[in-house]
Design a protein around this motif. Structure first.
Motif, PDB file in Angstrom:
ATOM      1  N   PHE A 240       0.501  -1.153  -0.045  1.00 60.36           N
ATOM      2  CA  PHE A 240      -0.505  -0.505   0.039  1.00 60.36           C
ATOM      3  C   PHE A 240       0.613   1.468   0.157  1.00 60.36           C
ATOM      4  O   PHE A 240       0.013   2.059   0.299  1.00 60.36           O
ATOM      5  CB  PHE A 240      -1.142   0.127   1.451  1.00 60.36           C
ATOM      6  N   THR A 241       2.328   1.146  -0.600  1.00 68.01           N
ATOM      7  CA  THR A 241       3.178   2.168  -0.220  1.00 68.01           C
ATOM      8  C   THR A 241       3.245   2.578  -1.786  1.00 68.01           C
ATOM      9  O   THR A 241       3.055   2.189  -2.403  1.00 68.01           O
ATOM     10  CB  THR A 241       4.074   2.287  -0.087  1.00 68.01           C
ATOM     11  N   GLY A 452      -4.377   2.671   4.592  1.00 63.86           N
ATOM     12  CA  GLY A 452      -2.990   2.013   4.725  1.00 63.86           C
ATOM     13  C   GLY A 452      -2.040   2.536   3.906  1.00 63.86           C
ATOM     14  O   GLY A 452      -1.433   2.698   3.542  1.00 63.86           O
ATOM     15  N   GLY A 453      -1.913   4.210   3.477  1.00 62.48           N
ATOM     16  CA  GLY A 453      -1.814   4.985   2.574  1.00 62.48           C
ATOM     17  C   GLY A 453      -0.404   5.439   3.744  1.00 62.48           C
ATOM     18  O   GLY A 453       0.189   6.729   3.181  1.00 62.48           O
ATOM     19  N   LEU A 454       0.059   5.956   4.659  1.00 63.05           N
ATOM     20  CA  LEU A 454       0.745   6.367   5.291  1.00 63.05           C
ATOM     21  C   LEU A 454       1.955   5.804   5.560  1.00 63.05           C
ATOM     22  O   LEU A 454       1.651   4.167   5.924  1.00 63.05           O
ATOM     23  CB  LEU A 454      -0.086   6.549   7.114  1.00 63.05           C
ATOM     24  N   GLU A 455       3.030   5.999   5.614  1.00 61.43           N
ATOM     25  CA  GLU A 455       4.426   4.781   6.328  1.00 61.43           C
ATOM     26  C   GLU A 455       4.641   5.229   7.325  1.00 61.43           C
ATOM     27  O   GLU A 455       4.013   6.251   8.118  1.00 61.43           O
ATOM     28  CB  GLU A 455       5.771   5.632   5.592  1.00 61.43           C
ATOM     29  N   ALA A 456       5.475   4.060   8.356  1.00 63.59           N
ATOM     30  CA  ALA A 456       5.303   4.283   9.774  1.00 63.59           C
ATOM     31  C   ALA A 456       6.184   5.172  10.200  1.00 63.59           C
ATOM     32  O   ALA A 456       6.302   5.774  11.318  1.00 63.59           O
ATOM     33  CB  ALA A 456       6.318   2.659   9.905  1.00 63.59           C
ATOM     34  N   LYS A 457       6.830   5.913   9.669  1.00 70.76           N
ATOM     35  CA  LYS A 457       7.584   6.719  10.518  1.00 70.76           C
ATOM     36  C   LYS A 457       6.561   8.248  10.139  1.00 70.76           C
ATOM     37  O   LYS A 457       6.840   9.206  11.473  1.00 70.76           O
ATOM     38  CB  LYS A 457       8.849   7.897   9.601  1.00 70.76           C
ATOM     39  N   GLN A 458       5.660   8.068   9.745  1.00 66.68           N
ATOM     40  CA  GLN A 458       4.762   9.626   9.407  1.00 66.68           C
ATOM     41  C   GLN A 458       3.946   9.385  10.998  1.00 66.68           C
ATOM     42  O   GLN A 458       3.359  10.257  11.026  1.00 66.68           O
ATOM     43  CB  GLN A 458       3.626   9.279   8.777  1.00 66.68           C
ATOM     44  N   PHE A 459       4.028   8.287  11.489  1.00 63.94           N
ATOM     45  CA  PHE A 459       3.132   8.404  12.443  1.00 63.94           C
ATOM     46  C   PHE A 459       3.436   8.863  14.104  1.00 63.94           C
ATOM     47  O   PHE A 459       3.543   9.277  14.405  1.00 63.94           O
ATOM     48  CB  PHE A 459       2.317   7.309  12.657  1.00 63.94           C
ATOM     49  N   LEU A 487      -2.325   9.170  18.392  1.00 68.06           N
ATOM     50  CA  LEU A 487      -1.535  10.326  19.006  1.00 68.06           C
ATOM     51  C   LEU A 487      -0.970   9.189  20.549  1.00 68.06           C
ATOM     52  O   LEU A 487      -0.039   9.779  21.258  1.00 68.06           O
ATOM     53  CB  LEU A 487      -2.198  11.535  19.208  1.00 68.06           C
ATOM     54  N   LEU A 488      -2.123   9.220  21.296  1.00 70.90           N
ATOM     55  CA  LEU A 488      -1.656   8.757  22.887  1.00 70.90           C
ATOM     56  C   LEU A 488      -0.802   8.235  23.100  1.00 70.90           C
ATOM     57  O   LEU A 488       0.206   7.492  23.691  1.00 70.90           O
ATOM     58  CB  LEU A 488      -2.753   8.243  23.460  1.00 70.90           C
ATOM     59  N   LYS A 489      -0.442   6.757  21.855  1.00 70.26           N
ATOM     60  CA  LYS A 489       0.627   5.965  21.451  1.00 70.26           C
ATOM     61  C   LYS A 489       2.043   6.215  21.280  1.00 70.26           C
ATOM     62  O   LYS A 489       2.527   5.060  22.123  1.00 70.26           O
ATOM     63  CB  LYS A 489       0.028   4.499  20.721  1.00 70.26           C
ATOM     64  N   ASN A 490       1.938   6.950  19.942  1.00 64.81           N
ATOM     65  CA  ASN A 490       3.015   7.568  19.391  1.00 64.81           C
ATOM     66  C   ASN A 490       3.490   8.603  19.758  1.00 64.81           C
ATOM     67  O   ASN A 490       4.704   9.092  19.628  1.00 64.81           O
ATOM     68  CB  ASN A 490       3.354   7.506  18.287  1.00 64.81           C
ATOM     69  N   LEU A 491       2.468   9.525  20.612  1.00 61.09           N
ATOM     70  CA  LEU A 491       3.241  10.767  21.043  1.00 61.09           C
ATOM     71  C   LEU A 491       2.919  11.411  22.224  1.00 61.09           C
ATOM     72  O   LEU A 491       2.042  12.413  21.696  1.00 61.09           O
ATOM     73  CB  LEU A 491       2.836  11.969  19.289  1.00 61.09           C
ATOM     74  N   PRO A 492       3.090  10.747  23.715  1.00 58.72           N
ATOM     75  CA  PRO A 492       2.393  11.264  24.244  1.00 58.72           C
ATOM     76  C   PRO A 492       2.651  12.019  24.740  1.00 58.72           C
ATOM     77  O   PRO A 492       2.422  12.772  25.804  1.00 58.72           O
ATOM     78  CB  PRO A 492       2.412   9.855  25.368  1.00 58.72           C
ATOM     79  N   LYS A 493       4.336  12.424  24.607  1.00 58.62           N
ATOM     80  CA  LYS A 493       4.844  13.804  25.211  1.00 58.62           C
ATOM     81  C   LYS A 493       3.824  15.279  24.736  1.00 58.62           C
ATOM     82  O   LYS A 493       3.987  15.789  25.275  1.00 58.62           O
ATOM     83  CB  LYS A 493       6.376  13.877  25.188  1.00 58.62           C
TER      84      LYS A 493
END
Length: 617
Positions: A240-241, A452-459, A487-493
């Motif tokens: 999906f990339t 499925g249009g986002l890459e892992a680093k975009q999260f 947001l809560l999982k990947n960017l909590p700070k």
């Protein structure tokens, strides 16, 4: 007697131990009145996720392929219906007491704290990708439409309790209770097509044309030939990339190269028979194609030349499905894509009809489109656009959302730029005349992510996933849940900082003139933050509630039981939780949790405060 038992679960698909629930001893006693403390200490729990097929497979993606134009393999991504997960199944947590941590280990209390946030982790442990090879077992001399999809599964958490003891004969056990908790629905991607349809070469087929895009040309003698839109030469889609910008895949297009691509992408006999009939020379056929190449005047539409202004030698029936790529003859301009299915038919130099598809701005000569290269020039008069068939399943999915909706808005364009240009809300608003809100961007971002249009680093991109999206109260429920979860999982700070520095973004949702959906959104966001696995987010959410009690009356009695914070080892977090417990904001006041703080909580002041609260219960 014990107040509760901590239950650990091992899923059936991964070897990972996940704390998922706490079961009250009273439930066990109802099954076995002889249960005592000793029995409970030796209790063993067998747990697993049960996936039970429910209903028929549902369609996900359709692929059209043929032996001489093989479709690329791709990954079909499994998905979870988050809206079906009942929090009651996993977040009703009490704490171990009357047993030392030596029985369960030093991490027992930490395990309790994590329980309330494990519903999503259970689903994240499920396999999510299935490799699809749509080129297997194809019939020759025709197109095959393959529908790939998902098998829905009801997911239940199954718990079985048994006493164990050892005798001279070995290990003995007695099952004393079984429970099953419904968790949600998982859609498992299938590697085999759930349906297929074959279209033999020969007579024009309208259904195939509507699926792939193309035109049926009928000459004055009534002879019809179907010409399907060509594919790009660099058909490099992996999973999906998106494999590259379209200006890389198709660096330059002209009427001549387009004609060559048509010959390459259609059965060999089609164009040859068209010319061999003697009705048209290659140059005349090229001229006909040129008559139906639209031009652009703005970023939302492409315009076809009116047939009554030309000497049209044939009748034409054109279909451009969603996702059709319209590539400019001048590479300095943006590539466009069809956002709403478009059909056009001409007869005796007259436009007969165009499909409106609930879109009032489409007409026989005007097609609704979306931009794919935001940094390039917008369409302009004199620049011809030539159609190419979409090979990218994500692009079709994203444009299909616009096609299937009765509502049009800036989010339609935003979806494309998030995907093709990896654009942020700030970058998109810099291009739009009317900037989009957090609600609109949250929906667009969730749609791209779910497709499925986002890459892992975009999260992990702080500019893309900005915490201010949590204030997007007008976004649909599925988008709010998806954005909040990530947001809560990947960017909590970053979320914690936003709660500390931008409280007005949420307090305005509780203003006297706020709509009901805004107030409900505020409560939902606060509950999620207070249940977060991140201590930083929980502390920030507690601080927000404490400082703004008077400004958020709608949250009174709705912020949860604060158990996640009461079980924390952080003295400042427990202090904040106890201060809020003394108000009427919590939805429940857990006696067991307060007793835990009195006995094991950090700081004498916190123990005293918890004891005072207990006295008032």
């Amino acid at each position: 007697m014990l107040a509760a038992i901590l239950v650990f679960a091992t899923t059936t698909k991964v070897e990972t131990t996940i704390p998922v629930s706490v079961v009250d001893v009273g439930q066990i006693e109802q099954l076995n009145s002889t249960t005592n403390v000793k029995d409970i200490v030796n209790l063993r729990v067998q747990t697993n996720l049960q996936l039970t097929p429910t209903g028929m497979p549902i369609r996900g993606i359709s692929v059209n392929t043929r032996p001489d134009q093989l479709a690329s393999p791709f990954n079909l991504r499994g998905r979870v219906d988050l809206n079906t997960i009942p929090t009651a199944a996993v977040d009703r947590v009490e704490v171990l007491r009357d047993l030392s941590t030596a029985v369960y280990g030093s991490d027992a209390v930490a395990g309790v704290v994590n329980i309330m946030t494990k519903a999503d982790d259970i689903f994240n442990s499920l396999p999510t990708d299935t490799r699809i090879n749509p080129s297997a077992s194809l019939r020759p001399n025709g197109w095959t439409k393959l529908d790939y999809g998902y098998q829905p599964y009801n997911v239940d958490l199954s718990l079985s309790y048994r006493k164990e003891w050892t005798t001279s004969a070995g290990l003995q056990f007695e099952t004393i209770g079984e429970w099953k908790y419904p968790i949600g629905t998982y859609y498992d991607p299938l590697d085999k097509p759930i349906a297929s349809q074959y279209f033999a070469d020969g007579q024009p087929n309208k259904e195939l044309q509507q699926a792939l895009g193309g035109v049926t040309v009928t000459n004055k003698e009534g002879e019809s030939t179907q010409i399907l839109f060509p594919t790009t030469k660099a058909n490099q889609y992996e999973g999906f990339t998106y494999a590259g910008k379209l200006d890389y895949l198709v660096p330059n297009v002209s009427l001549a190269t387009f004609y060559s691509d048509i010959k390459r992408s259609n059965p060999p006999s089609v164009i040859d028979k068209f010319i061999e009939s003697g009705k048209y020379t290659p140059a005349e056929l090229l001229a006909i194609i040129g008559m139906y190449a639209p031009e652009g005047e703005d970023m939302n539409h492409l315009f076809f030349p009116l047939v009554e202004q030309q000497q049209n030698p044939c009748n034409m029936d054109l279909d451009a499905p969603v996702g059709t790529m319209w590539i400019p003859t001048n590479p300095a301009f943006q590539t466009m894509t069809t956002g709403v299915s478009f059909s056009r038919m001409t007869f005796n130099n007259l436009d007969v009809f165009a499909s409106l598809n609930n879109d009032p701005v489409q007409s026989p000569a005007q097609m609704r489109v979306l931009c794919m290269n935001m940094e390039k020039k917008e369409p302009a008069a004199g620049v011809k656009y030539l159609p190419y068939r979409c090979q990218d399943p994500v692009l079709r999915e994203i444009t299909g959302r616009m096609n299937n909706s009765n509502f049009r808005g800036v989010w339609d364009q935003a979806r494309l730029w998030i995907y093709t240009d990896k654009a942020t809300m700030k970058q998109i608003n810099a291009k739009l005349v009317s900037p989009m809100t957090e609600s609109a961007f949250a929906m667009a971002l969730a749609d791209v992510g779910i497709a499925g249009g986002l890459e892992a680093k975009q999260f992990l991109d702080k500019d893309l996933f900005t915490p201010s999206l949590l204030s997007g109260s007008a976004a649909p429920d599925y988008a709010v849940a998806w954005i909040s979860q990530n947001l809560l999982k990947n960017l909590p700070k970053e979320v914690a900082k936003w709660l500390d520095t931008s409280p007005e973004a949420l307090t305005r949702l509780s203003a006297s003139d706020a709509e009901d959906y805004e107030q409900e959104h505020l409560v939902k966001v606060l509950e999620w933050c207070l249940r977060s696995a991140s201590p930083d987010v929980r502390k920030a959410a507690l601080g927000f509630v404490k400082k703004n009690v008077a400004k958020i009356p709608v949250a009174k009695g709705k912020v949860g039981d604060l158990c996640m914070s009461l079980y924390s080892k952080n003295e400042a977090e427990v202090k904040l939780a106890l201060e809020i417990m003394a108000t009427d904001m919590p939805s429940a006041k857990s006696k067991v949790a307060l007793e835990y703080v009195v006995k094991n909580g950090p700081g004498d002041a916190n123990k005293a405060a918890a004891k005072a609260l207990l006295a008032g219960l």
